[in-house]
Write an enzyme that holds these catalytic residues in place. Structure first.
Site, mmCIF file in Angstrom:
data_model
loop_
_atom_site.group_PDB
_atom_site.id
_atom_site.type_symbol
_atom_site.label_atom_id
_atom_site.label_comp_id
_atom_site.label_asym_id
_atom_site.label_seq_id
_atom_site.Cartn_x
_atom_site.Cartn_y
_atom_site.Cartn_z
ATOM 1 C CG HIS A 118 -71.464 -64.577 95.083
ATOM 2 N ND1 HIS A 118 -70.624 -64.010 95.780
ATOM 3 C CD2 HIS A 118 -70.981 -65.526 94.298
ATOM 4 C CE1 HIS A 118 -69.452 -64.608 95.363
ATOM 5 N NE2 HIS A 118 -69.672 -65.557 94.446
ATOM 6 C CG ASP A 119 -71.622 -61.045 97.772
ATOM 7 O OD1 ASP A 119 -72.412 -60.574 98.775
ATOM 8 O OD2 ASP A 119 -71.335 -62.085 97.946
ATOM 9 N N GLY A 136 -69.232 -62.780 90.623
ATOM 10 C CA GLY A 136 -69.722 -62.145 92.089
ATOM 11 C C GLY A 136 -68.788 -60.824 92.150
#
Length: 257
Positions: A118-119, A136
């Site tokens: 994520h991100d 992430g």
């Protein structure tokens, strides 16, 4: 051609000349650009945008809810650029409140079993070989090559045109234009072959080599090395880029020789 056996939400937006094979699943609020090919058993989850001319191979999972325990269902997305290929069983998780987006750029190749957390922000023309694992909040700049079975911890940045040897553990950020290998991960030279193939002038490559010789080879600590570079190396776009990168890495960079 779109197979009658594909599972496609009526709320998905499918471009022109898109091929979707049997048993692929396209959820609601997904956008797929023109000329893409979604292979069997690929799954594209909500709030995912895929550019044109992409190839998504069997078993790939894109835009699924992330594994961050702090994620609270906030509206976030996943964005895949144009002409990017995502091979079998790669996983790309949607963003969180940190950046709200997980992004993979244009002309990338994400090979089998790679995970993009994520991100993450993956630049253009990036290759991540089989079994790459990015936690992430990682930034991978343009033209990076990451060989197979590389694992990178959260929040690191991998600089443009760098090369990461296979089976490396990335615990610190990697400045642009260099090659890294060994354990613990360290500078092993400037990525001269890659830069030459991409049309970098020999004098520019030499200046980059001179900069990194000061930073990684002469035995200076990083603060002193930056001062020496600023005093000894003529000002240029590349000098500024390298020094700015190093100054901005609060958790440090990889080791020298």
């Amino acid at each position: 051609m779109i197979s009658n056996l594909a599972n496609i939400s009526s709320k998905a937006n499918i471009g022109k000349n898109v091929t979707i094979d049997a048993f692929a699943s396209i959820h609601q609020d997904v956008e797929i650009g023109d000329n893409c090919h979604i292979h069997s058993n690929a799954v594209i989850y909500p709030d995912t945008i895929i550019g044109r001319d992409c190839k998504i191979f069997p078993g790939a999972v894109i835009g699924i809810v992330n594994q961050d325990l702090k994620y609270n269902g906030e509206k976030s997305n996943t964005v895949i650029g144009n002409n990017t290929t995502i091979r079998e069983y790669a996983t790309i998780h949607k963003g969180t409140a940190d950046k709200m987006t997980t992004k993979v750029g244009n002309n990338c190749l994400i090979m089998c079993y790679t995970h993009v957390g994520h991100d993450c922000a993956i630049g253009n023309n990036v290759i991540i070989a089989n079994n790459g694992s990015l936690a992430g909040h990682i930034t991978v700049q343009d033209f990076v090559i990451i060989e197979g079975v590389v694992s990178a911890q959260q929040f690191v940045t991998i600089g443009a045109h760098s090369f990461v040897a296979g089976a490396s553990l990335v615990r610190k950020s990697i400045p642009p234009y260099i090659r890294v290998a060994r354990e613990p991960l360290q500078f092993i030279g400037v990525n001269t072959i890659g830069l030459s193939r991409r049309g970098f002038d020999k004098e520019i490559i030499k200046q980059i080599e001179d900069i990194y010789r000061i930073i990684f080879v002469r035995g200076h600590n990083i603060s002193n090395a930056i001062d020496v570079v600023e005093n000894e190396i003529p000002d240029s776009t590349y000098r500024k880029e390298i020094l700015d990168f190093i100054k901005n890495q609060k958790e440090g960079i990889v080791k020298g020789i």
